[in-house]
Structure formats: structure tokens, C-alpha cells
Design an enzyme around this catalytic site. Structure first.
Site, PDB file in Angstrom:
ATOM      1  N   ASP A  95      -3.727  -8.084  30.202  1.00 57.74           N
ATOM      2  CA  ASP A  95      -5.088  -8.595  30.040  1.00 57.74           C
ATOM      3  C   ASP A  95      -6.021  -7.894  31.027  1.00 57.74           C
ATOM      4  OD1 ASP A  95      -4.269  -9.833  32.338  1.00 57.74           O
ATOM      5  OD2 ASP A  95      -4.825 -11.862  31.741  1.00 57.74           O
ATOM      6  N   SER A  96      -5.460  -6.979  31.821  1.00 60.13           N
ATOM      7  CA  SER A  96      -6.294  -6.063  32.617  1.00 60.13           C
ATOM      8  C   SER A  96      -7.232  -5.303  31.677  1.00 60.13           C
ATOM      9  CB  SER A  96      -5.414  -5.081  33.402  1.00 60.13           C
ATOM     10  OG  SER A  96      -4.448  -4.480  32.565  1.00 60.13           O
ATOM     11  N   GLU A  98       1.404 -15.810  33.372  1.00 58.15           N
ATOM     12  CA  GLU A  98       1.224 -15.850  34.827  1.00 58.15           C
ATOM     13  C   GLU A  98       1.578 -17.228  35.390  1.00 58.15           C
ATOM     14  OE1 GLU A  98      -2.652 -14.552  36.079  1.00 58.15           O
ATOM     15  OE2 GLU A  98      -2.430 -12.595  35.116  1.00 58.15           O
ATOM     16  N   GLU A 102       3.378  -9.166  41.922  1.00 58.55           N
ATOM     17  CA  GLU A 102       2.164  -8.384  42.204  1.00 58.55           C
ATOM     18  C   GLU A 102       1.640  -8.694  43.612  1.00 58.55           C
ATOM     19  OE1 GLU A 102      -0.851  -8.418  39.156  1.00 58.55           O
ATOM     20  OE2 GLU A 102      -2.307  -7.400  40.443  1.00 58.55           O
TER      21      GLU A 102
HETATM   22  O1  KIV Z   1      -2.781  -7.279  33.121  1.00 61.36           O
HETATM   23  C1  KIV Z   1      -2.055  -6.431  33.666  1.00 61.36           C
HETATM   24  O2  KIV Z   1      -2.230  -5.220  33.518  1.00 61.36           O
HETATM   25  C2  KIV Z   1      -0.963  -6.930  34.518  1.00 61.36           C
HETATM   26  C3  KIV Z   1      -0.255  -5.936  35.375  1.00 61.36           C
HETATM   27  C4  KIV Z   1      -1.071  -5.601  36.552  1.00 61.36           C
HETATM   28  C5  KIV Z   1       1.102  -6.407  35.762  1.00 61.36           C
HETATM   29  O3  KIV Z   1      -0.700  -8.087  34.524  1.00 61.36           O
END
Ligand code: KIV
Length: 305
Positions: free
Chosen positions: A59-60, A130, A197
Site C-alpha cells: 500500500d506504499s 499490519e 520494518e
Molecule cells: O507497503 C509496502 O510497500 C510495505 C513494505 C514497506 C514492506 O509494507
């Protein structure tokens, strides 16, 4: 006797797909697991060609692709489109879809329903959630529905406000112990793997030694069972502030800017398109066309109004 739930009896993997069980074998063989994020079909294909084991549709994307300031605004529909594109490109790697904020917090039932959408509509092989706490029963429910789940502890961006911002986690003995307990609980709930993380390296090492499932680190030191980086960070495409743990392997933004600049100059100078980019037509057909076009021109000119 182990109290761990059975790993989900996922549908038969597509031919050539990395079996989920191979991740545990890689951990046992102390062979680091490679994960990278991707958000479209070319990204999935390139990650596959580069030999990634796992591709995360993170979700980044909300920040890297959609231009938001945090991951929170990512919607289920947006993440489904991106995941579908990645699964079209990535054949061998397992594609993990990040469940966006709001898609699993409300209830187990809601979480299962949304996780199923990522598998059925977007072709994801697994989902990532998460946190611990209430997330544990979501993990049990989703795994119970036959969908593999990856956990995510430490800096969990969806709750960055609660954590006091984008900062390293587990830096006191008490917080590190909490993290270890959460990691054990996620393993017991049925996660097949766990992202750590922004966690101090010795804490991540301890978690990785304790768990039988592989840990995937991002800012968690070299002793995790695998590593993940965000596509735009790794390739130098994200031009905002990046975290300490980012290693940039290329400056692709610079390459793109240079190419676009040369293209713009060629267009303005009429150097593009050249002969080689242009379609010809037989001379007699062209002559007929010109003649007919002139006649139509005349007819149009004589029409009233
Ligand atoms: O959303 C994402 O890209 C992530 C990674 C940083 C593990 O959760």
C-alpha cells in the site's frame, strides 16, 4: 504437538509458481529470500526476471504511485487494480497483496471478504496485514478461509500516527519484548512469513531465530531471513525523503528525465518522428487520395453554412 494452525491448503499453484513451502526451505537452508514491491505489470515482470521470490503489491503505492503523503488513503479498488496488473507480469514469484487501511480493521468477516477479493479478482497468492492485537483474529480467519497471510510488525505505516511518526520501533527492552511476543502470536495465528520494518538489528535477529516462519526485513538488519525494498526507493524513482534503511541501486528518475527532455527537444525541432517512424502508402493510392480529397474539399466549400 504443535499448536500452530495448518498452513492453508491454497488452490493448486499455477505452473512455474514458487511453492509457498519453499520459503521455509530457504529459511532452513539460510538462503536469503528476496522480496521487492511492484505496482504494475512491467514491474511484476522485471521482478520475476530478476529472480525475486516474492513481489509485494504494497500500500506504499499510495505514496509512490498515487502521490499521497501516507499509505492510509489507498483504497481496496485501487489496490485491486494494481495487484491485478502485477499478477499479469509476475509468473514465478508469489504475489502478496497488502490489505489497505480500512479493509481488515472492522471485523474478521470483513477482512475475509476483502482478502478473498484480492485472490479471486486480482490473482494474489497471499495477503499482508499490519499489526498484532486485533489483527491476530483476522489472520486466523483469513488463514482459515485458505488464504496465506504475511504479518507486518515494527513500523507499521498504517498506524504511523499512533506510533508517533515514521520512526524505528522496539528500541527499548520493553518494546522489543512486546514485538517478540507479537511475532510469536502472529506465527501461532498462522502467518507464513513476517515483515519486520525499522526494528533494531539485534531484535530482528532474535525474532528471526525464534520463529520457524521466515522474517522479511526492511530496516531490520542483515540477519532477517529475507529483505524487501520499495521499488521506487530501490530504483531512485521516489524523490521525497527516504528512510535511513533505503539503498538506492539506480537513478532511474534521472534516466527518465533525460529521455523525456531529449524527446521534447526532438519534437520541438521536428527531428521526431523520422522517416523510420513513419508509414508510407503506394504512390498510385496516394494520388487517388489527393484527387478525391481535393474534390471533397471543393464540395464542402460549395455547401451552404
Ligand atoms: O507497503 C509496502 O510497500 C510495505 C513494505 C514497506 C514492506 O509494507
Amino acid at each position: 504437538m504443535s499448536t500452530r494452525p495448518q498452513q492453508p491448503a491454497a488452490a493448486t499453484p499455477a505452473p512455474g509458481k514458487l511453492p509457498l513451502t519453499e520459503l521455509a526451505e530457504l529459511k532452513a537452508a539460510r538462503q536469503p529470500i528476496v522480496m521487492v514491491t511492484a505496482y504494475d505489470a512491467p514491474g511484476g515482470r522485471l521482478a520475476d526476471q530478476a529472480g525475486a521470490d516474492l513481489v509485494l503489491v504494497g500500500d506504499s503505492a499510495a505514496m509512490t504511485v498515487l502521490g499521497h503523503d501516507s499509505t492510509v488513503p489507498a483504497t481496496i479498488e485501487e489496490m485491486l487494480v494494481l495487484t491485478r496488473a502485477v499478477t499479469r507480469g509476475a509468473r514465478r514469484p508469489l504475489v502478496v497483496a497488502d490489505l489497505p487501511f480500512g479493509s481488515f480493521q472492522v471485523s474478521d468477516e470483513d477482512a475475509v471478504r476483502n482478502a478473498i477479493r484480492f485472490v479471486k479478482e486480482a490473482g494474489a497468492d497471499a495477503v499482508k496485514l499490519e499489526g498484532a492485537g486485533p489483527t491476530l483474529s483476522r489472520v486466523r480467519a483469513i488463514v482459515g478461509a485458505g488464504i496465506p497471510v504475511m504479518g507486518h510488525l515494527g513500523l507499521t505505516p498504517q498506524s504511523a500516527t499512533m506510533l508517533g511518526g515514521f520512526k524505528a520501533q522496539g528500541r527499548s527492552a520493553e518494546k522489543a519484548l512486546r514485538l517478540l511476543a507479537d511475532a510469536r502470536a502472529l506465527e501461532a495465528a498462522g502467518c507464513f512469513s513476517l515483515v519486520l520494518e525499522a526494528v533494531p538489528a539485534p531484535v530482528a535477529r532474535r525474532v528471526s531465530e525464534e520463529l520457524s516462519i521466515p522474517t522479511i526485513g526492511i530496516g531490520a538488519g542483515v540477519d532477517c531471513d529475507g529483505q524487501v525494498l520499495v521499488w521506487h526507493d530501490l530504483l531512485g524513482l521516489y524523490e521525497g525523503r527516504t528512510a535511513r534503511f533505503v539503498k538506492r541501486y539506480a537513478d532511474v528518475a534521472d534516466v527518465i528525465r533525460g529521455a523525456l527532455g531529449r524527446y521534447a527537444e526532438d519534437v520541438r525541432e521536428r527531428r521526431f518522428p523520422g522517416e523510420e517512424h513513419t508509414y508510407a502508402m503506394p504512390a498510385d493510392e496516394l494520388a487517388l487520395f489527393e484527387q478525391a480529397a481535393r474534390a471533397t474539399d471543393g464540395a464542402r466549400g460549395s455547401r451552404p453554412g
